[in-house]
Motif scaffolding. Structure first.
Motif, PDB file in Angstrom:
ATOM      1  N   SER A   1      -5.198  11.162  -5.411  1.00  0.00           N
ATOM      2  CA  SER A   1      -5.989  10.250  -4.262  1.00  0.00           C
ATOM      3  C   SER A   1      -5.289   9.072  -3.970  1.00  0.00           C
ATOM      4  N   VAL A   2      -5.848   8.615  -2.716  1.00  0.00           N
ATOM      5  CA  VAL A   2      -5.327   7.487  -2.137  1.00  0.00           C
ATOM      6  C   VAL A   2      -5.608   6.112  -2.902  1.00  0.00           C
ATOM      7  N   LEU A   3      -4.778   5.088  -3.177  1.00  0.00           N
ATOM      8  CA  LEU A   3      -4.901   4.246  -3.905  1.00  0.00           C
ATOM      9  C   LEU A   3      -5.257   2.982  -2.973  1.00  0.00           C
TER      10      LEU A   3
ATOM     11  N   LEU B   1       0.722  -1.217  -0.060  1.00  0.00           N
ATOM     12  CA  LEU B   1       0.000  -0.089   0.257  1.00  0.00           C
ATOM     13  C   LEU B   1       0.688   1.303  -0.083  1.00  0.00           C
ATOM     14  N   CYS B   2       1.984   1.211   1.001  1.00  0.00           N
ATOM     15  CA  CYS B   2       2.796   2.540   0.830  1.00  0.00           C
ATOM     16  C   CYS B   2       3.664   2.587  -0.395  1.00  0.00           C
ATOM     17  N   PHE B   3       3.955   1.459  -1.069  1.00  0.00           N
ATOM     18  CA  PHE B   3       4.847   1.379  -2.164  1.00  0.00           C
ATOM     19  C   PHE B   3       3.950   2.189  -3.399  1.00  0.00           C
ATOM     20  N   THR B   4       2.780   1.585  -3.612  1.00  0.00           N
ATOM     21  CA  THR B   4       1.829   1.910  -4.722  1.00  0.00           C
ATOM     22  C   THR B   4       1.213   3.379  -4.728  1.00  0.00           C
TER      23      THR B   4
ATOM     24  N   ASP C   1      -8.956   9.739  14.432  1.00  0.00           N
ATOM     25  CA  ASP C   1      -9.785   8.820  13.631  1.00  0.00           C
ATOM     26  C   ASP C   1      -9.299   8.346  12.553  1.00  0.00           C
ATOM     27  N   LEU C   2      -7.987   8.084  12.167  1.00  0.00           N
ATOM     28  CA  LEU C   2      -7.224   7.663  11.256  1.00  0.00           C
ATOM     29  C   LEU C   2      -7.650   6.058  11.041  1.00  0.00           C
ATOM     30  N   PRO C   3      -7.476   5.504   9.793  1.00  0.00           N
ATOM     31  CA  PRO C   3      -7.476   4.113   9.778  1.00  0.00           C
ATOM     32  C   PRO C   3      -6.445   3.463  10.450  1.00  0.00           C
ATOM     33  N   PRO C   4      -6.675   2.161  11.195  1.00  0.00           N
ATOM     34  CA  PRO C   4      -5.597   1.624  11.702  1.00  0.00           C
ATOM     35  C   PRO C   4      -4.526   0.981  10.934  1.00  0.00           C
ATOM     36  N   MET C   5      -3.208   0.988  11.427  1.00  0.00           N
ATOM     37  CA  MET C   5      -2.501   0.509  10.528  1.00  0.00           C
ATOM     38  C   MET C   5      -1.563  -0.362  11.521  1.00  0.00           C
ATOM     39  N   ARG C   6      -0.880  -1.418  11.094  1.00  0.00           N
ATOM     40  CA  ARG C   6      -0.191  -2.459  11.878  1.00  0.00           C
ATOM     41  C   ARG C   6       1.401  -2.192  11.712  1.00  0.00           C
TER      42      ARG C   6
ATOM     43  N   TRP D   1       2.943   6.810   6.719  1.00  0.00           N
ATOM     44  CA  TRP D   1       2.263   7.333   5.620  1.00  0.00           C
ATOM     45  C   TRP D   1       1.004   8.135   5.810  1.00  0.00           C
ATOM     46  N   ARG D   2       0.206   7.288   6.645  1.00  0.00           N
ATOM     47  CA  ARG D   2      -1.231   7.661   7.114  1.00  0.00           C
ATOM     48  C   ARG D   2      -1.199   9.104   7.775  1.00  0.00           C
ATOM     49  N   ILE D   3      -0.289   9.339   8.550  1.00  0.00           N
ATOM     50  CA  ILE D   3      -0.143  10.708   9.429  1.00  0.00           C
ATOM     51  C   ILE D   3       0.325  11.561   8.518  1.00  0.00           C
ATOM     52  N   PHE D   4       1.152  11.205   7.511  1.00  0.00           N
ATOM     53  CA  PHE D   4       1.571  12.497   6.701  1.00  0.00           C
ATOM     54  C   PHE D   4       0.861  13.004   5.783  1.00  0.00           C
TER      55      PHE D   4
END
Length: 793
Positions: free
Chosen positions: A787-789, A665-668, A759-764, A771-774
């Motif tokens: 846009s998010v892929l 997800l981060c790479f793409t 309230d961000l999507p949970p990440m492991r 990436w989500r925070i930035f």
């Protein structure tokens, strides 16, 4: 309907300071224009008392607008007050100036005191500002240099635009002199020298302190002393002055009507204070008001015949689109309301315009300006369309650039599903529309991508001219378009840093490293490249891209070198491996063909703006990105290739980044990687699952149709720029613990708390959450944010 205004061509016809008390300028103009008094009766227009609405210096030539009745005067004054009029001057100066807006300051109090040409300042003097309200005592004059051209002898012709005329608000001559480029011939003799004490008494010199003034003095005989005071100085000056203060020659006074002459009120008062009225020598200067735009009309006027041939033509004779439209409209009225395109084009020399289309995601403002100038130098009438994300127009530098009326902005929304290159699709569609228009003579495209080759080749069959502008640092793109028979214009690099001090080395075991060396220019030898391309194509290493037919030589060279076990190879800068393979191709030996697929990768870091130190250390932005990437690597094909490559690129590790789904997800979603995947038609679809994305990335890593430069994920370091930025975000949110920055594990826990708070999507994984925070932090402030892929686990 009769016009409410007259237009007078004024050519340095000077008006003196005396009058016989009867004749007025309006009457002289009425006689010169041969006006008829019948209109005064029928339409209420008084042609015998017209009012000049524009004012230019006596030494300057050009257009003067004359209002024919009171309502026209009031309307014109309203336009002038609201800056709805545009005045364009043509000047011949002693040197050239850069295009742009120039501003100077003057004191309002000087104007209120009767000085219509107050002193100009580059900046408001600090000593003049003691409190904030002091700024209200100052005003500004502005001029814009919109075009310039070098002339013989070191001179320059300039087209200058203002919103005002008159001695106070239009000070072009003074501004040009202050900028070191005075108007040619602007060397009028100053009035006769005035005694300092006389000047002080007449109010021409400032008082020593506030509240002190020098009133007018009565005339008395001068004292016969060497040191006479102000009173005697004035009397002596007046007594010694000739009749009418010297404003009229003695032989004129001796004429029959000489006794009727008198000084105008202001000059009469000055003469009574001892100020000589001897007229200064007036000579025409090379400044001409050539164009006036007001009330929906455009009026032009050629410079006087004594101007150097071609001087004005270099900058001023090319009419704007509005000029042409106005003139053609008037022409059609005279032709009964209609005419043929052939006749109109022949009468006005109207040229079909050139449309320049720009992908602003790939080019800077400097490159766009360079492309425009390149086309204008060919004599083209250029209109530019800039394609970018909607937020780009809000950036300060772009907002200033987009003020140009010949440049329009096309905000392109990013697709929600991430499929399709938004800019490329919009540009291709625009080219198809423009190719069907008769008023477009040429379509120019500024690009660094060869992906438009097929579209241009098809549209070229419609008979319209196409030009492709490509930076010279993209030799393969240039060749791809030339191979399709398209005309290509190369643009010189706008950056001083064009070489590379970085060397990326691929070792014989498939690992790599980076080092610094001497500056390499990074320029391909086309003959070498062509020989290597043919050599590697025959052996199966170089396979043309399906869409563009382009062959990416550095990855093909690396795979050839590794397969034939030739040891270490420098794969960056790109010309180096091409040269090495060319030397090997000259040897007579049996080479292994490309039978077992390999994944070559040259990791790069995000490109940032170069500093002087970085230029000195690395050479250019790409070189620094390669150096920070850590070095190339080669991996053999296998079912697990995708995760092996992601681990080498830093998206996976054995600590806090073990989640394979989040690594992909981060790479793409990295902007650079997403662009490359889209060009390869391997961009994940929202309906894809982890296994689908894994296979698409495997195919991308094995592909021969891209440069194989993938953006890596920087390793965690508490002192790195990214993590300092992260700590700032957490600190502003009040989520940062004092000891959290000491270890990655403690910081990860703080990041998880912040994600729940926002309230961000949970990440492991650490990288996924980073990436989500930035992305959450930049969602409202980055116009280039795509846009998010998303895809399924």
């Amino acid at each position: 309907m009769a016009s409410h205004f007259h237009f007078l061509r004024y050519i340095a016809s000077f008006v003196d300071q005396v009058t016989n008390g009867k004749e007025v300028l309006h009457r002289c103009l009425a006689d010169a224009l041969r006006v008829r008094t019948v209109q005064e009766v029928e339409l209420g227009m008084d042609d015998r008392n017209m009012t000049a609405m524009t004012h230019i210096d006596e030494e300057v030539s050009g257009l003067v607008i004359l209002a024919r009745h009171e309502k026209a005067r009031l309307v014109c004054e309203h336009w002038l007050k609201d800056d709805k009029c545009v005045f364009e001057f043509v000047a011949i100066c002693t040197k050239n100036l850069e295009k742009g807006v120039y501003r100077h300051f003057y004191m309002k109090t000087e104007v209120q005191a009767g000085n219509k040409t107050p002193t100009l300042y580059d900046n408001i003097p600090k000593r003049a500002i003691r409190k904030r309200s002091d700024y209200e005592d100052w005003n500004i004059v502005t001029m814009e240099v919109v075009a310039s051209a070098e002339l013989d002898g070191g001179y320059a012709a300039m087209r200058i635009r203002t919103k005002h005329t008159g001695p106070t608000k239009e000070r072009i001559r003074a501004q040009l002199a202050m900028l070191g480029a005075p108007v040619l011939n602007d060397k009028a003799v100053m009035p006769a020298t005035v005694n300092k004490k006389v000047a002080k008494a007449a109010g021409l010199l400032p008082a020593k302190s506030k509240g002190v003034s020098y009133p007018a003095l009565d005339i008395v005989p001068a004292r016969h002393t060497d040191e006479y005071d102000d009173y005697g100085a004035v009397a002596h000056a007046v007594a010694a002055a000739p009749t009418l203060g010297g404003a009229v020659d003695p032989e004129i006074l001796e004429k029959p009507y000489g006794y009727m002459l008198q000084l105008l009120p202001e000059q009469k008062l000055a003469a009574s204070r001892g100020i000589p009225q001897t007229p200064r020598t007036k000579v025409p200067v090379a400044l001409h008001l050539a164009r006036v735009e007001f009330g929906g009309r455009v009026v032009t006027c050629a410079p006087p015949p004594y101007w150097p041939e071609g001087a004005a033509a270099a900058v001023a004779v090319q009419l704007t689109l509005k000029d042409i439209k106005t003139n053609i409209t008037e022409y059609l009225v005279l032709q009964g309301g209609w005419s043929t395109i052939r006749k109109v084009g022949g009468a006005f020399g109207v040229k079909a315009r050139t449309e320049l289309l720009v992908d602003a995601d790939s080019h800077s403002i400097e490159e766009v300006r360079q492309a425009i100038h390149c086309l204008e130098d060919q004599g083209r009438n250029v209109r530019t369309a800039v394609f970018a994300a909607p937020g780009r127009a809000d950036k300060k530098t772009w907002a200033v650039f987009l003020r140009n009326p010949a440049v329009r902005f096309r905000g392109i929304q990013r697709t929600l599903d991430g499929s399709g290159e938004a800019n490329d699709e919009a540009i291709s569609l625009e080219m198809q529309k423009l190719s069907q228009r008769r008023d477009v003579g040429c379509i120019a495209l500024l690009t660094s991508d060869s992906g438009f080759g097929k579209v241009l080749a098809v549209l070229k069959t419609r008979g319209i001219q196409f030009l492709v502008l490509v930076p010279e640092k993209k030799p393969l793109v240039i060749k791809a378009y030339k191979d399709r028979g398209l005309e290509v214009l190369t643009l010189a690099s706008t950056s001083a840093a064009t070489g590379s001090r970085v060397r990326a080395i691929l070792h014989g075991d498939g690992t790599g490293s980076v080092t610094l060396a001497d500056l390499h220019p990074g320029v391909f030898d086309e003959q070498q490249a062509e020989r290597v391309r043919n050599f590697l194509t025959d052996l199966g290493y170089a396979r043309p891209s399906f869409d563009t037919g382009r062959v990416y030589l550095p990855p093909a060279c690396a795979k050839f070198w590794f397969t034939n076990a030739l040891g270490s190879l420098t794969v960056f800068p790109p010309p180096v491996p091409v040269k090495e393979v060319m030397l090997q191709s000259l040897q007579t030996r049996s080479w292994r063909r490309y039978e077992h697929q390999l994944a070559f990768c040259l990791p790069t870091s995000p490109r940032s703006k170069l500093t002087k130190d970085w230029v000195k250390a690395y050479g250019n932005r790409q070189a620094r990105a390669v150096y920070k990437g850590g070095g190339p690597f080669i991996l053999p094909d296998s079912p697990n290739l995708t995760f092996q490559a992601l681990k080498r690129l830093g998206y996976l590790d054995d600590k806090l980044n073990t989640d394979e789904f989040e690594a992909m997800l981060c790479f793409t979603n990295n902007s650079h990687n997403k662009i490359v995947l889209r060009q390869l038609h391997l961009l994940p679809d929202p309906a894809d699952h982890t296994s689908d994305v894994k296979e698409k990335l495997r195919a991308a890593f094995l592909s021969d149709s891209c440069p194989c430069q993938w953006l890596c994920m920087p390793s965690w370091n508490s002192q790195s720029g990214k993590n300092v930025e992260l700590l700032g975000i957490l600190e502003r949110a009040g989520a940062l613990d004092g000891s959290a920055a000491d270890s990655q594990e403690a910081l990860f826990e703080v990041m998880q708390n912040y994600a729940r708070q926002e309230d961000l999507p949970p990440m492991r994984s650490f990288n996924g959450l980073l990436w989500r925070i930035f992305r959450h932090e930049k969602k409202d402030g980055d116009p280039n944010l795509r846009s998010v892929l998303e895809f399924s686990r």
